[in-house]
Design an enzyme around this catalytic site. Structure first.
Site, mmCIF file in Angstrom:
data_model
loop_
_atom_site.group_PDB
_atom_site.id
_atom_site.type_symbol
_atom_site.label_atom_id
_atom_site.label_comp_id
_atom_site.label_asym_id
_atom_site.label_seq_id
_atom_site.Cartn_x
_atom_site.Cartn_y
_atom_site.Cartn_z
ATOM 1 N N GLU A 190 0.838 -1.211 0.000
ATOM 2 C CA GLU A 190 0.000 0.000 0.000
ATOM 3 C C GLU A 190 0.868 1.254 0.000
ATOM 4 O O GLU A 190 0.521 2.262 -0.611
ATOM 5 C CB GLU A 190 -0.952 -0.045 1.216
ATOM 6 C CG GLU A 190 -2.033 -1.105 1.003
ATOM 7 C CD GLU A 190 -2.543 -1.780 2.271
ATOM 8 O OE1 GLU A 190 -2.349 -1.246 3.375
ATOM 9 O OE2 GLU A 190 -3.140 -2.877 2.140
ATOM 10 N N GLY A 193 -6.253 -8.425 1.419
ATOM 11 C CA GLY A 193 -7.592 -7.877 1.652
ATOM 12 C C GLY A 193 -8.633 -8.372 0.665
ATOM 13 O O GLY A 193 -9.727 -7.833 0.582
ATOM 14 N N SER A 216 -4.592 -12.287 3.236
ATOM 15 C CA SER A 216 -5.795 -13.056 3.596
ATOM 16 C C SER A 216 -5.493 -14.270 4.481
ATOM 17 O O SER A 216 -6.114 -15.318 4.331
ATOM 18 C CB SER A 216 -6.570 -13.460 2.341
ATOM 19 O OG SER A 216 -7.022 -12.313 1.647
#
Ligand code: 13P
Length: 265
Positions: A106, A182, A222
């Site tokens: 990110e 995610g 995840s």
């Protein structure tokens, strides 16, 4: 090689001061009396670091609480000065921060952090004796184009430029395939193991087989209580960097429990 697995909660931009307090109250009571062959790390947003440190480093904190390491999610590559919105490594040290996440996808994708910037951050973190959790990983398009190994090799080579053997020994690598973050789509354990083995082979080329054998490589993307055991049973996977499932005390604890029971003790 007995590498102690490391389970790190990356809370991202979640969990302000009061949510941090609530989480710890519940998590520490669940943790009481339990021992795992694993290191537990929590990386809250900057504003919650002081609360985390107050609770975990209080003289009355339990042994289980004292053993939890505190991490930051980012740091500046500069020492001090006119860098509005940034946080320095020395400021982090004051708050008992031990690890710092560097190069999360990110940060790379949304904030444009380059390999060169990340390399500067790794050096800065080591100057302050912080341990980098250095994140690497490919996008789905890169994987589908057959570029997985080239991307990982570049991220490792550029990110670790001029990082000494001694500093490498204080670093953790987190392999996080961007397409698994995610999304609820986890890499299969075979895909994850292949990538981890490749990362270790590149480290062996750069630093030699002994350093590579000692390096901990976490998987992220995840990770949930239900898939932690299978992923952590892979020989080159040494823990997890967990986003969504670490926002809830019970599921973070179950990941640690399920993931650490498959490791050598
Ligand atoms: P999720 O566990 O929510 O997929 O996030 C992974 C991650 O980015 C941890 O740094």
């Amino acid at each position: 090689m007995n590498r102690k697995p490391i389970f790190a909660a990356n809370w991202k931009m979640n969990m302000g001061v009061s949510a941090t307090e609530d989480f710890l109250k519940s998590f520490l009571s669940k943790l009481q009396g339990q021992s795992f062959h694993a290191e537990i790390v929590i990386a809250p947003p900057f504003v919650s670091l002081a609360k985390l440190a107050d609770i975990l480093r209080s003289p009355s904190a339990s042994n289980e609480a004292q053993a939890i390491q505190i991490a930051a999610q980012n740091c500046s590559e500069h020492d001090a000065g006119a860098y509005t919105g940034e946080v320095s490594v020395l400021m982090l040290r004051e708050l008992f921060v031990h690890y710092v996440i560097i190069g999360h996808s990110e940060r790379r994708a949304i904030y444009g952090e380059t390999d060169a910037t990340l390399n500067a951050k790794i050096h800065k973190a080591r100057e302050a004796n912080l341990k980098p959790i250095f994140c690497i990983g490919e996008t789905l398009a890169q994987r589908e184009a057959g570029q997985l190994e080239a991307i990982l090799r570049t991220q490792l080579t550029a990110g670790l430029k001029e990082v000494s053997d001694k500093d490498l020994a204080e670093l953790v690598i987190a392999y996080e395939p961007v397409w698994a973050i995610g999304t609820g789509v986890t890499a299969t354990s075979a895909q994850a193991q292949d990538a981890h083995a490749f990362v270790r082979s590149v480290i062996a080329e750069l630093y030699g087989p002994d350093s590579a054998a000692k390096l901990r490589i976490q998987y992220g993307g995840s990770v949930k209580p239900g898939n932690a055991a299978e992923l952590m049973a892979c020989p080159d996977i040494d823990g997890a960097l967990i986003g969504g499932a670490a926002l809830e005390p019970q599921s973070f604890l179950e990941i640690i429990r399920n993931g650490s029971c498959t490791q050598d003790s």
